[in-house]
Scaffold this motif. Structure first.
Motif, PDB file in Angstrom:
ATOM      1  N   ALA A 284       5.559 -96.230  60.051  1.00 26.75           N
ATOM      2  CA  ALA A 284       6.563 -97.289  59.702  1.00 26.75           C
ATOM      3  C   ALA A 284       7.843 -97.002  59.897  1.00 26.75           C
ATOM      4  N   GLY A 285       8.168 -95.643  59.775  1.00 27.38           N
ATOM      5  CA  GLY A 285       9.606 -95.302  60.425  1.00 27.38           C
ATOM      6  C   GLY A 285       9.859 -95.671  61.785  1.00 27.38           C
ATOM      7  N   LYS A 286       8.876 -95.456  62.606  1.00 29.14           N
ATOM      8  CA  LYS A 286       9.137 -95.690  64.086  1.00 29.14           C
ATOM      9  C   LYS A 286       9.152 -97.425  64.155  1.00 29.14           C
ATOM     10  N   ARG A 287       8.194 -98.048  63.385  1.00 30.90           N
ATOM     11  CA  ARG A 287       8.407 -99.489  63.606  1.00 30.90           C
ATOM     12  C   ARG A 287       9.715-100.114  63.324  1.00 30.90           C
ATOM     13  N   HIS A 288      10.292 -99.676  62.101  1.00 31.63           N
ATOM     14  CA  HIS A 288      11.609-100.289  61.690  1.00 31.63           C
ATOM     15  C   HIS A 288      12.807 -99.373  61.815  1.00 31.63           C
ATOM     16  N   LYS A 289      12.468 -98.492  62.883  1.00 28.94           N
ATOM     17  CA  LYS A 289      13.553 -97.423  63.524  1.00 28.94           C
ATOM     18  C   LYS A 289      14.596 -96.840  62.500  1.00 28.94           C
ATOM     19  N   LEU A 290      13.782 -96.360  61.388  1.00 31.86           N
ATOM     20  CA  LEU A 290      14.463 -95.663  60.220  1.00 31.86           C
ATOM     21  C   LEU A 290      14.734 -94.216  60.581  1.00 31.86           C
ATOM     22  N   PRO A 291      15.933 -93.515  59.977  1.00 34.62           N
ATOM     23  CA  PRO A 291      16.221 -92.321  60.133  1.00 34.62           C
ATOM     24  C   PRO A 291      15.008 -91.460  59.928  1.00 34.62           C
ATOM     25  N   PHE A 292      14.748 -90.169  60.249  1.00 35.13           N
ATOM     26  CA  PHE A 292      13.791 -89.215  59.797  1.00 35.13           C
ATOM     27  C   PHE A 292      14.533 -88.113  59.084  1.00 35.13           C
ATOM     28  N   VAL A 293      14.575 -87.848  58.048  1.00 37.27           N
ATOM     29  CA  VAL A 293      15.249 -86.727  57.215  1.00 37.27           C
ATOM     30  C   VAL A 293      14.347 -85.910  56.705  1.00 37.27           C
ATOM     31  N   LYS A 294      14.456 -84.499  57.247  1.00 38.10           N
ATOM     32  CA  LYS A 294      13.699 -83.470  57.079  1.00 38.10           C
ATOM     33  C   LYS A 294      13.951 -82.873  55.843  1.00 38.10           C
ATOM     34  N   VAL A 295      13.384 -82.718  54.609  1.00 34.14           N
ATOM     35  CA  VAL A 295      13.963 -82.073  53.401  1.00 34.14           C
ATOM     36  C   VAL A 295      13.075 -81.045  53.024  1.00 34.14           C
ATOM     37  N   ILE A 296      11.763 -80.649  53.783  1.00 33.42           N
ATOM     38  CA  ILE A 296      10.971 -79.562  53.562  1.00 33.42           C
ATOM     39  C   ILE A 296      10.904 -78.842  54.945  1.00 33.42           C
ATOM     40  N   ASP A 297      11.124 -77.477  54.904  1.00 33.91           N
ATOM     41  CA  ASP A 297      10.912 -76.966  56.190  1.00 33.91           C
ATOM     42  C   ASP A 297       9.736 -76.135  56.319  1.00 33.91           C
ATOM     43  N   GLU A 298       9.203 -75.360  57.555  1.00 29.06           N
ATOM     44  CA  GLU A 298       8.199 -74.679  57.757  1.00 29.06           C
ATOM     45  C   GLU A 298       7.565 -73.684  56.490  1.00 29.06           C
ATOM     46  N   ASN A 299       8.482 -73.197  56.086  1.00 24.68           N
ATOM     47  CA  ASN A 299       8.236 -72.304  54.962  1.00 24.68           C
ATOM     48  C   ASN A 299       8.033 -73.073  53.541  1.00 24.68           C
ATOM     49  N   ALA A 300       7.902 -74.288  53.532  1.00 24.28           N
ATOM     50  CA  ALA A 300       7.665 -74.986  52.338  1.00 24.28           C
ATOM     51  C   ALA A 300       9.029 -74.973  51.262  1.00 24.28           C
ATOM     52  N   LYS A 301       9.988 -74.599  51.882  1.00 25.94           N
ATOM     53  CA  LYS A 301      11.210 -74.748  51.182  1.00 25.94           C
ATOM     54  C   LYS A 301      12.157 -75.797  51.489  1.00 25.94           C
ATOM     55  N   MET A 302      13.151 -76.241  50.540  1.00 26.94           N
ATOM     56  CA  MET A 302      13.876 -77.302  50.762  1.00 26.94           C
ATOM     57  C   MET A 302      14.984 -76.966  51.995  1.00 26.94           C
ATOM     58  N   THR A 303      15.372 -78.119  52.739  1.00 31.52           N
ATOM     59  CA  THR A 303      16.203 -77.901  53.727  1.00 31.52           C
ATOM     60  C   THR A 303      17.652 -78.244  53.182  1.00 31.52           C
ATOM     61  N   ALA A 304      18.689 -78.075  54.080  1.00 35.33           N
ATOM     62  CA  ALA A 304      20.055 -78.271  53.664  1.00 35.33           C
ATOM     63  C   ALA A 304      20.097 -79.856  53.480  1.00 35.33           C
ATOM     64  N   ALA A 305      19.188 -80.542  54.154  1.00 37.53           N
ATOM     65  CA  ALA A 305      19.326 -82.097  53.885  1.00 37.53           C
ATOM     66  C   ALA A 305      18.984 -82.294  52.501  1.00 37.53           C
ATOM     67  N   ALA A 306      18.328 -81.336  51.511  1.00 32.98           N
ATOM     68  CA  ALA A 306      17.780 -81.824  50.409  1.00 32.98           C
ATOM     69  C   ALA A 306      19.258 -81.330  49.479  1.00 32.98           C
ATOM     70  N   GLY A 307      20.254 -81.336  49.783  1.00 33.10           N
ATOM     71  CA  GLY A 307      21.546 -81.137  48.917  1.00 33.10           C
ATOM     72  C   GLY A 307      21.446 -79.846  48.098  1.00 33.10           C
ATOM     73  N   ARG A 308      21.751 -79.774  46.856  1.00 33.42           N
ATOM     74  CA  ARG A 308      21.828 -78.800  45.782  1.00 33.42           C
ATOM     75  C   ARG A 308      20.647 -78.155  45.680  1.00 33.42           C
TER      76      ARG A 308
END
Length: 890
Positions: A284-308
């Motif tokens: 759906a994101g590709k169809r609607h040209k939405l941004p891709f925000v990655k909030v979980i990383d490869e270690n199953a921890k929250m990324t910087a994009a997850a804020g606090r």
């Protein structure tokens, strides 16, 4: 000819296991003529073989030995699989015990440890296989990381890449945080897990106090939402189109969109769209040209994009996010919700959908020819019902993610240029970039999915891509025997890659067997503590008995309940054959008969006696029965009904050869007679029977056959190379079978009466046989001596109708048999039968009371209810017999 009194297979099985290898009799040489070839489903070098392997290898060995004995040039190619993700996981566990990890070791040192592990486990597996009697050509032993097979893997990869069937890109994949790699859909398992459905209020921008409620099972991913969506036909939210909502906790405005991915019946009909963490949302994101925000990383921890919440474990973040939503009044409600949670098949960690750069195979162009090969009959599935399952997967096949973020495996043959950022795909290691000539290149860090190299196994092991004699003679292979659990992992991929790479199918037939389960039909696993070590079982019961127990239960496609009772019965069968051989060998010495056989002969009719010019009845009968068994066994093996072949052999050896033929023959195997017609016939039958049994019980049959063959240097070196018995229409002797059946009916009737009345077997009784059938009277007269000896009776024959008889009487359409019981026993029998009937009626009444209790039947385990019904049926049968016997005594 002396053999041990007790059947102790441990005394001779190791000898023959090694002798078969040392003698080289299983080595296949490419030559013109009929051939049969099969490559082993390679065991993973992750540990020892288990009972599932033993079942599979028993079935394969049974097929291979049968084809070899039919004179076909037979190859069973052995080998093992490097099992990339599973092996690396085990090696990393060993490192963790030592207080280190692969990152501290570095790639080169880690691979050294992995090869050490492989050498140890591969050695164990090969020793187990040899001890199990697997008749492989060990000169062709292969390992999936052998240089020759690595060459084949590179060739296949480059060919697919050059045809546009392999591509690299950023896509959403199943990521295992435990194994730290992408895994395919087939490498995930789905567990029904109790969860929750959180209803979260998203404020509508520009309309204070207005909210849209969104339902989600994963509130931690909402931090990466880039839209909310409804189904285009959902009129409830028409006025919201074109508006935006405020993403709770992140103060980011996201659009309100319409997309058909939404199920209007789910929750409120409004869903969050998180393109970086959900497969449907990704599209759906590709169809609607939405941004891709990655909030979980490869270690199953929250990324910087997850804020606090950055740095928190995903599940801890969930707790805190839900608490914050509740504190802000944005959590409308929480409902219980059943989830189908995807977990890694190997380490059971919850899979995380992540956007990642990976390598993929376009499977649709490969699937078409693979489907056609099954549909047009070039490949046959046994049982055929698996064709439907194969179609269901192949018709809906998705592109295959073949890259793994591991170190142990076939490294992807792609080199990235640090200068021009282009890739070089090559069969051999390049020294410079083919695009700009720079020497600043490094090989891709990823390795290939294990199933990529395994998919090439049927032809890479035979020398492909080179044009070898092995490939020319033994490919396509004849048969693949494997479990249903890897039908898609492996079988389908072998078919796709085999046709694509060689232009031909990898095998002509696929036999799918079931799983070995414990006595309660539970799947065997280390966590349940119900696994069984094949070598331990073999040491206790013997390898042949274990093989027989497994094969007898291996109805096509059905799982096997592996029980001690089944093993005990199979060992008893082996012991029965051993005792029969011991009897014969002992009698041979007493009669002055040397070890004897007819090398190269497949004589199907008995030798006649010189005086009458007619073969003895029991010889004509057993030769006919042996030929019938040979027909049934060959037909069953041809149709991959291995359990039926085993059952036929059991019945012939135990019920006919041992229980009847040897007993009938005992009177004629007298001392100091030399090699007469009786010995030649019984030894001919015995030797031919051993050949018939050999594929399923190779050790016992080799041990006994070699004793018969010791004086014949021109015979085959091993029973494994002797001719397999075939069906001969001329051997069927209906007359002999009818006559022996009459003899058996009379003896069985006498034995049954004796058992019903609890009369001691050793007590000699008088009997009267009444018959109006001329043939029955003639046979009973002619065969009176064996009838009397086998039934331990003195029989009077009357060619007349039976009068009204009381007492111990057994009636059949052909005769009536009256057994004269000792007078002193009749009264005691009445008392015993009366008490027995009373006890049985109490047991029946108790069973009926239990089964009549609906609450008990509903709550009791199914197995317990079935056992009660089975026991009650037995009580009823026995009560009926006892009442009939008592009535006859009145």
């Amino acid at each position: 000819m002396q053999i041990d009194k007790v059947y102790e297979p441990q005394r001779f099985e190791p000898h023959w296991a090694q002798w078969w290898i040392d003698s080289g009799i299983f080595h296949a040489v490419p030559r013109p003529g009929r051939h049969f070839s099969l490559v082993i489903p390679p065991p993973n070098v992750t540990g020892s073989l288990h009972m599932g392997h033993m079942l599979e290898h028993s079935l394969i060995d049974m097929a291979v030995r049968w084809h070899r004995m039919r004179g076909e040039n037979t190859l069973w190619l052995p080998g093992t699989d490097h099992a990339s993700i599973a092996t690396q996981m085990l090696v990393e566990r060993e490192l963790a015990k030592e207080g280190t990890n692969r990152w501290e070791l570095g790639r080169e040192k880690f691979l050294e440890r992995a090869w050490q592990w492989k050498d140890l486990q591969q050695g164990r597996i090969e020793e187990q296989m040899k001890r199990l009697g697997s008749s492989c050509d060990w000169t062709r032993n292969r390992f999936t990381l052998d240089p020759e097979l690595n060459h084949a893997v590179r060739e296949a990869f480059v060919r697919l890449y050059e045809k546009g069937l392999i591509y690299r890109g950023e896509y959403l994949v199943n990521w295992c945080p435990g194994c730290h790699t992408a895994i395919s859909d087939l490498e995930t398992i789905h567990e029904d897990t109790p969860g929750h459905l959180w209803h979260i209020r998203y404020p509508v921008v520009g309309d204070p106090g207005t909210f849209i409620t969104v339902a989600t099972t994963r509130p931690e991913t909402m931090l990466g939402d880039t839209a909310v969506a409804v189904h285009p036909s959902d009129t409830r939210y028409t006025e919201m189109m074109g508006k935006t909502v405020r993403l709770p906790l992140m103060d980011r405005d996201i659009p309100f969109i319409a997309d058909e991915l939404v199920d209007p019946k789910f929750g409120t009909g409004v869903v969050k769209v998180t393109p970086a963490h959900d497969a449907n949302d990704f599209e759906a994101g590709k169809r609607h040209k939405l941004p891709f925000v990655k909030v979980i990383d490869e270690n199953a921890k929250m990324t910087a994009a997850a804020g606090r919440w950055a740095g928190l474990d995903r599940f801890e973040a969930r707790k805190q996010i839900v608490a914050e939503l509740e504190a802000q009044g944005l959590l409308e409600k929480v409902e219980p919700y059943a989830l189908s949670l995807a977990r890694c098949q190997r380490c059971r960690t919850a899979v995380e959908p992540l956007v990642s750069t990976q390598w993929f195979v376009r499977t649709q162009p490969l699937a078409g020819p693979a489907i056609a090969a099954v549909d047009d009959g070039r490949i046959q599935f046994v049982p055929s019902n698996w064709v439907k399952t194969y179609h269901e997967w192949m018709d809906n096949i998705r592109d295959w993610c073949i890259s793994r973020q591991l170190w142990w495996g076939h490294r992807i043959p792609a080199w990235h240029c640090g200068n021009c950022q282009q890739m070089t795909i090559a069969r051999e290691d390049p020294s410079r970039c083919v695009h700009c000539g720079s020497e600043d290149i490094h090989q891709d860090n990823d390795v290939l999915d294990t199933w990529f190299s395994s998919g090439l196994w049927p032809f890479s092991t035979l020398g492909w891509p080179d044009h070898t004699d092995d490939l020319a003679h033994f490919y396509p292979t004849s048969l693949m025997i494997t479990g249903f659990d890897i039908l898609f992992f492996w079988v389908a991929r072998m078919i796709m890659l085999g046709i694509e790479m060689t232009g031909d199918i990898p095998f002509r037939q696929v036999h799918i067997h079931g799983l070995v389960r414990d006595a309660d039909r539970q799947k065997m696993s280390k966590t349940k503590g119900n696994t069984v070590d094949p070598l331990t079982v073999n040491e206790q019961y013997g390898t042949d008995a274990t093989r027989l127990a497994l094969v007898l239960g291996a109805a096509s496609g059905m799982d096997i309940a592996f029980t001690p009772e089944r093993l005990d019965a199979s060992r008893a069968f082996a012991n029965k054959i051993w005792n029969a051989a011991r009897f014969l060998f002992t009698k041979m010495e007493a009669a002055g008969v040397d070890p004897w056989m007819e090398p190269g002969s497949d004589r199907c009719v008995p030798e006649p006696e010189p005086t009458t010019l007619e073969a003895p009845l029991e010889d004509r009968w057993i030769f006919s029965r042996l030929d019938t068994a040979a027909e049934a066994v060959n037909r069953a093996l041809e149709q991959h009904r291995y359990h039926e072949a085993a059952d036929t052999l059991w019945h012939f050896f135990w019920d006919e050869f041992c229980d009847w033929y040897i007993e009938l023959k005992k009177l004629k195997l007298v001392e100091n007679t030399g090699l007469n017609v009786h010995w030649r016939n019984i030894l001919s039958v015995f030797e031919r029977s051993l050949r018939l049994l050999h594929p399923i019980m190779p050790f016992l049959t080799e041990e006994l056959w070699q004793r018969l063959a010791v004086n014949y240097p021109d015979r085959p070196k091993s029973i494994a190379l002797a001719r397999y018995p075939r069906y001969h229409p001329d051997a069927h002797d209906l007359k002999a079978e009818i006559e022996v059946q009459i003899l058996q009916d009379i003896v069985t009737a006498a034995r049954g009466l004796r058992a019903d009345h609890k009369v001691d077997k050793k007590l000699h009784l008088h009997a009267t046989l009444y018959t109006m059938h001329p043939r029955t009277f003639e046979i009973a007269s002619r065969e009176r001596e064996p009838i009397e000896r086998l039934a331990n009776i003195k029989v009077e024959l009357k060619n007349d109708a039976a009068p009204k008889l009381k007492g111990a009487v057994r009636s059949t359409p052909q005769f009536d048999l009256f057994l004269q019981l000792p007078e002193t026993d009749t009264g005691a029998v009445r008392i015993r039968l009366t008490k027995e009937i009373e006890q049985l009626e109490k047991l029946i009444a108790n069973s009926e009371r239990q089964l009549g209790n609906e609450e008990f039947v509903e709550k009791a385990p199914e197995k317990v209810v079935a056992q009660i019904r089975e026991k009650m049926a037995g009580y009823q049968v026995q009560a009926g017999k006892s009442k009939a016997t008592l009535s006859a005594l009145e």
